[in-house]
Enzyme design. Structure first.
Site, PDB file in Angstrom:
ATOM      1  N   ALA A 169       6.250   2.024  -0.478  1.00  0.00           N
ATOM      2  CA  ALA A 169       4.919   2.209  -1.058  1.00  0.00           C
ATOM      3  C   ALA A 169       3.824   1.896  -0.036  1.00  0.00           C
ATOM      4  O   ALA A 169       2.821   2.615   0.052  1.00  0.00           O
ATOM      5  CB  ALA A 169       4.760   1.320  -2.289  1.00  0.00           C
TER       6      ALA A 169
ATOM      7  N   ASP B 121       4.056   2.222   3.161  1.00  0.00           N
ATOM      8  CA  ASP B 121       4.033   3.325   4.128  1.00  0.00           C
ATOM      9  C   ASP B 121       3.244   4.519   3.612  1.00  0.00           C
ATOM     10  O   ASP B 121       2.727   5.315   4.394  1.00  0.00           O
ATOM     11  CB  ASP B 121       5.461   3.762   4.463  1.00  0.00           C
ATOM     12  N   GLU B 122       3.153   4.628   2.277  1.00  0.00           N
ATOM     13  CA  GLU B 122       2.460   5.759   1.667  1.00  0.00           C
ATOM     14  C   GLU B 122       1.132   5.340   1.042  1.00  0.00           C
ATOM     15  O   GLU B 122       0.590   6.020   0.178  1.00  0.00           O
ATOM     16  CB  GLU B 122       3.375   6.420   0.633  1.00  0.00           C
ATOM     17  N   CYS B 123       0.619   4.187   1.501  1.00  0.00           N
ATOM     18  CA  CYS B 123      -0.726   3.702   1.131  1.00  0.00           C
ATOM     19  C   CYS B 123      -0.863   3.270  -0.325  1.00  0.00           C
ATOM     20  O   CYS B 123      -1.986   3.139  -0.835  1.00  0.00           O
ATOM     21  CB  CYS B 123      -1.794   4.759   1.447  1.00  0.00           C
TER      22      CYS B 123
ATOM     23  N   ARG C 199       1.405   2.269  -7.241  1.00  0.00           N
ATOM     24  CA  ARG C 199       2.520   2.798  -8.018  1.00  0.00           C
ATOM     25  C   ARG C 199       3.164   1.620  -8.746  1.00  0.00           C
ATOM     26  O   ARG C 199       3.236   0.511  -8.205  1.00  0.00           O
ATOM     27  CB  ARG C 199       3.533   3.528  -7.130  1.00  0.00           C
TER      28      ARG C 199
END
Length: 393
Positions: free
Chosen positions: A330, A332-334, A288
């Site tokens: 980010a 934590d959400e890969c 991201r």
């Protein structure tokens, strides 16, 4: 706040029934919900404040201090007694290079050496010295230069011919003039893959690298085409023609484009070579973007680095804290690419004040991306980083 947590603080922390924050004392989160949910250990030494003082001293040192720093930099690499020695060097050159530098070299690396042998059989590494180019780094194993080196410390080899702005993904194999610190090397996105491209950098001009194609033949051919040195023009023309013929016969393109990799780049990066991470376009998992443009991020880092007081620094650092917090979310959400992009920006900015933050973010990004070899290189480079000259054994 005290430099170390007191006994009472430690006992309070241990008795706290809440789940401990996985980032420990390095946690940058200021969100009160996070602070209420997880317990955090007592703060230790304020590393950022220490780095600020070091940065200020470095900017104010005189020329004699810079000479001393060159010596200390070299000695630190060679005299790190906490490291275990490398085992006996493999007899096979390819295995020997992998042991010292952690990576496999591509076929054009070995073919380029053979080409240089045709130009100068006694000293192939200096075959292009007339044009300001000399083979170094892993080539020092091929030439036998490192056989007489006494040190067996891994860090000495990981730092060998590493320049100030060289990210861990970059491995220098050709040095240019010492004044600008021009150098050429391989850039790879993953330590388990062959290099994605060959690039060059001039330390005197900053952190930006220039892509020179996918192999050393395209890179050197491009450099020789731009050579304006006072040399024998006929000899230069002959060398270029000989190089082009060798490349053609051995199936190495002279095209400087890297179109296939360009499609995989998720962000440009401060170094200009692009950042590539596993990214699923359908689920949009893997990367991201940072909330700031490269230009705005550079301005923020300049403002933080210019601060002269802790109060001023803390105020400016809050904006960076917010970005770091987003990186943790980010991760934590890969979306591991975000942390790598911010880390690259901090590394390329070059101010030692940010070294502690880099060490907090970049090794983690590499570990999450299964690129732990890059983390090893980063740690030893930051310990010995010098803008005065490249590090070499």
């Amino acid at each position: 706040m005290a430099a170390k947590g007191s006994t009472d603080e430690i006992e309070t922390y241990e008795a706290d029934p809440r789940e401990p924050c996985k980032y420990g004392t390095d946690c940058y989160q200021k969100n009160q919900i996070h602070r209420n949910k997880f317990k955090h250990p007592p703060k230790q030494n304020n590393r950022d404040e220490i780095e600020l003082k070091v940065s200020s001293k470095k900017r104010s040192r005189d020329a004699n201090d810079e000479d001393d720093d060159k010596i200390k930099s070299a000695k630190r690499v060679a005299e790190d007694e906490s490291e275990s020695d490398l085992p006996e060097s493999p007899l096979d050159i390819r295995d020997n290079i992998r042991q010292k530098f952690l990576f496999d070299m591509p076929e054009d690396f070995y073919s380029f050496w053979k080409f240089c042998v045709t130009l100068d059989s006694e000293h192939p590494e200096k075959a292009l010295i007339k044009y300001g180019l000399e083979l170094v780094g892993p080539y020092d194993i091929v030439s036998g230069k490192l056989k007489s080196i006494a040190t067996r410390k891994p860090s000495a080899y990981l730092c060998h011919w590493r320049y100030f702005y060289d990210p861990p993904e970059f491995q220098t194999v050709i040095k240019g003039d010492d004044e600008t610190q021009f150098h050429v090397g391989y850039f790879r996105d993953s330590p388990d893959e062959m290099p994605a491209l060959v690039a060059s950098n001039e330390v005197s001009k900053g952190c930006t690298f220039k892509s020179l194609g996918g192999n050393l033949f395209s890179a050197v051919h491009s450099i020789l085409k731009e050579t304006r040195a006072k040399v024998d023009s006929k000899h230069l023309r002959d060398v270029k023609e000989t190089l082009a013929k060798w490349a053609s016969e051995h199936k190495f393109t002279l095209d400087t484009k890297t179109t296939n990799r360009d499609r995989k780049v998720v962000a440009k990066g401060f170094h200009g070579l692009g950042i590539v991470v596993p990214y699923d376009k359908k689920t949009q998992v893997g990367y991201r973007p940072l909330p700031e443009t490269n230009g705005n991020l550079r301005k923020l880092l300049q403002q933080i680095a210019a601060c002269k007081t802790e109060t001023e620094r803390n105020k400016k650092f809050n904006d960076l804290h917010e970005i770091i917090t987003l990186v943790h979310f980010a991760n934590d959400e890969c979306d591991y690419g975000m942390g790598l992009e911010l880390s690259v920006a901090l590394f390329c900015f070059g101010d030692p004040f940010f070294h502690s933050t880099i060490l907090h973010l970049m090794p983690l990004a590499y570990d999450l991306l299964s690129r732990s070899q890059f983390a090893e290189i980063l740690k030893v480079h930051l310990k010995n980083r010098s803008k005065d000259k490249p590090i070499s054994i």
